[in-house]
Design a protein around this motif. Structure first.
Motif, PDB file in Angstrom:
ATOM      1  N   UNK A  77     -13.805 -10.904  -4.967  1.00 39.99           N
ATOM      2  CA  UNK A  77     -12.696 -10.968  -4.903  1.00 39.99           C
ATOM      3  C   UNK A  77     -11.771 -10.135  -5.841  1.00 39.99           C
ATOM      4  N   UNK A  78     -10.555  -9.311  -5.295  1.00 39.65           N
ATOM      5  CA  UNK A  78     -10.026  -8.547  -6.386  1.00 39.65           C
ATOM      6  C   UNK A  78      -8.417  -8.905  -6.303  1.00 39.65           C
ATOM      7  N   UNK A  79      -7.773  -8.833  -7.456  1.00 39.26           N
ATOM      8  CA  UNK A  79      -6.388  -9.138  -7.422  1.00 39.26           C
ATOM      9  C   UNK A  79      -5.243  -8.045  -7.699  1.00 39.26           C
ATOM     10  N   UNK A  80      -4.266  -8.207  -7.432  1.00 38.38           N
ATOM     11  CA  UNK A  80      -3.291  -7.295  -7.405  1.00 38.38           C
ATOM     12  C   UNK A  80      -2.017  -7.661  -7.816  1.00 38.38           C
ATOM     13  N   UNK A  81      -1.151  -7.414  -8.766  1.00 35.30           N
ATOM     14  CA  UNK A  81       0.266  -8.065  -8.907  1.00 35.30           C
ATOM     15  C   UNK A  81       1.073  -7.049  -8.197  1.00 35.30           C
ATOM     16  N   UNK A  82       1.964  -7.657  -7.379  1.00 38.95           N
ATOM     17  CA  UNK A  82       2.940  -6.708  -6.660  1.00 38.95           C
ATOM     18  C   UNK A  82       4.278  -6.275  -7.665  1.00 38.95           C
ATOM     19  N   UNK A  83       4.364  -5.047  -7.746  1.00 39.88           N
ATOM     20  CA  UNK A  83       5.333  -4.482  -8.496  1.00 39.88           C
ATOM     21  C   UNK A  83       6.667  -4.074  -7.834  1.00 39.88           C
ATOM     22  N   UNK A  84       6.533  -3.762  -6.570  1.00 40.93           N
ATOM     23  CA  UNK A  84       7.476  -3.000  -5.755  1.00 40.93           C
ATOM     24  C   UNK A  84       7.945  -3.726  -4.497  1.00 40.93           C
ATOM     25  N   UNK A  85       9.154  -3.936  -4.073  1.00 41.33           N
ATOM     26  CA  UNK A  85       9.672  -4.679  -2.985  1.00 41.33           C
ATOM     27  C   UNK A  85       9.387  -3.337  -1.808  1.00 41.33           C
ATOM     28  N   UNK A  86       9.253  -4.013  -0.547  1.00 40.48           N
ATOM     29  CA  UNK A  86       9.133  -3.019   0.616  1.00 40.48           C
ATOM     30  C   UNK A  86       7.952  -3.597   1.588  1.00 40.48           C
ATOM     31  N   UNK A  87       8.160  -2.832   2.460  1.00 42.22           N
ATOM     32  CA  UNK A  87       6.795  -3.084   3.705  1.00 42.22           C
ATOM     33  C   UNK A  87       5.841  -2.210   3.348  1.00 42.22           C
ATOM     34  N   UNK A  88       4.588  -2.644   2.988  1.00 41.65           N
ATOM     35  CA  UNK A  88       3.489  -1.694   2.803  1.00 41.65           C
ATOM     36  C   UNK A  88       2.329  -1.703   3.852  1.00 41.65           C
ATOM     37  N   UNK A  89       2.143  -0.763   4.335  1.00 43.47           N
ATOM     38  CA  UNK A  89       0.969  -0.540   5.429  1.00 43.47           C
ATOM     39  C   UNK A  89      -0.348  -0.170   4.559  1.00 43.47           C
ATOM     40  N   UNK A  90      -1.249  -0.780   4.738  1.00 40.37           N
ATOM     41  CA  UNK A  90      -2.527  -0.396   4.128  1.00 40.37           C
ATOM     42  C   UNK A  90      -3.644  -0.531   4.946  1.00 40.37           C
ATOM     43  N   UNK A  91      -4.755  -0.018   4.551  1.00 41.03           N
ATOM     44  CA  UNK A  91      -6.064   0.228   5.264  1.00 41.03           C
ATOM     45  C   UNK A  91      -7.310   0.289   4.711  1.00 41.03           C
ATOM     46  N   UNK A  92      -8.451   0.298   5.038  1.00 39.94           N
ATOM     47  CA  UNK A  92      -9.492   0.452   4.298  1.00 39.94           C
ATOM     48  C   UNK A  92     -10.065   1.835   4.470  1.00 39.94           C
ATOM     49  N   UNK A  93     -10.239   2.463   3.394  1.00 41.41           N
ATOM     50  CA  UNK A  93     -10.908   3.831   3.412  1.00 41.41           C
ATOM     51  C   UNK A  93     -12.012   4.059   4.177  1.00 41.41           C
ATOM     52  N   UNK A  94     -13.107   3.174   3.958  1.00 45.11           N
ATOM     53  CA  UNK A  94     -14.324   3.200   4.604  1.00 45.11           C
ATOM     54  C   UNK A  94     -14.369   2.772   6.264  1.00 45.11           C
ATOM     55  N   UNK A  95     -13.175   2.104   6.640  1.00 42.25           N
ATOM     56  CA  UNK A  95     -13.203   1.582   7.805  1.00 42.25           C
ATOM     57  C   UNK A  95     -11.872   1.571   8.354  1.00 42.25           C
ATOM     58  N   UNK A  96     -11.499   2.910   8.585  1.00 42.30           N
ATOM     59  CA  UNK A  96      -9.996   3.228   8.875  1.00 42.30           C
ATOM     60  C   UNK A  96      -9.305   2.239   9.959  1.00 42.30           C
ATOM     61  N   UNK A  97     -10.135   1.612  10.666  1.00 45.36           N
ATOM     62  CA  UNK A  97      -9.698   0.800  11.920  1.00 45.36           C
ATOM     63  C   UNK A  97      -9.111  -0.264  11.156  1.00 45.36           C
ATOM     64  N   UNK A  98      -9.598  -0.762  10.191  1.00 38.63           N
ATOM     65  CA  UNK A  98      -9.140  -2.206   9.280  1.00 38.63           C
ATOM     66  C   UNK A  98      -7.566  -1.997   8.837  1.00 38.63           C
TER      67      UNK A  98
END
Ligand SMILES: [Cu+2]
Length: 106
Positions: A77-98
């Motif tokens: 499990x990894x954690x990230x504190x969100x710093x900035x408002x907005x709509x953020x799209x993200x993906x997995x570098x190893x499995x770009x379909x994710x």
């Protein structure tokens, strides 16, 4: 008998901590069988995203705009504190379909 200022500190400190933790939430996103769940997550600035990787493969959560890149090892499990408002799209570098999205309110 304790000095009065120590008694005050003991009473006030937990109240302050309580108001902070009531404001910021922890939001979980599970990576299971090469899918982010949920696909779209609602959160607020200051919230912590907790990515839970249930796969036996490493994944990343990489913001398309480059705001963040989190690598999550298998069964970690990894954690990230969100710093900035907005709509953020993200993906997995190893499995770009994710792919996933986090909508971050100010
Ligand atoms: Cu992956």
């Amino acid at each position: 008998m304790l000095p009065r200022w120590i008694l005050l500190a003991l009473i006030v400190a937990p109240l302050e901590l309580g108001s902070v933790s009531a404001h910021a939430a922890t939001v979980q996103i599970v990576m299971d069988k090469l899918v982010f769940a949920p696909l779209e997550t609602q959160a607020k600035v200051g919230d912590t995203i907790e990515w839970i990787n249930k796969d036996i493969l490493a994944h990343t959560a990489t913001a398309t705009g480059g705001d963040w890149n989190v690598v999550i090892a298998p069964n970690k499990t990894e954690k990230l504190v969100l710093q900035k408002a907005g709509s953020v799209d993200y993906y997995c570098k190893y499995h770009p379909n994710m792919k996933g999205r986090i909508v971050i309110a100010p």
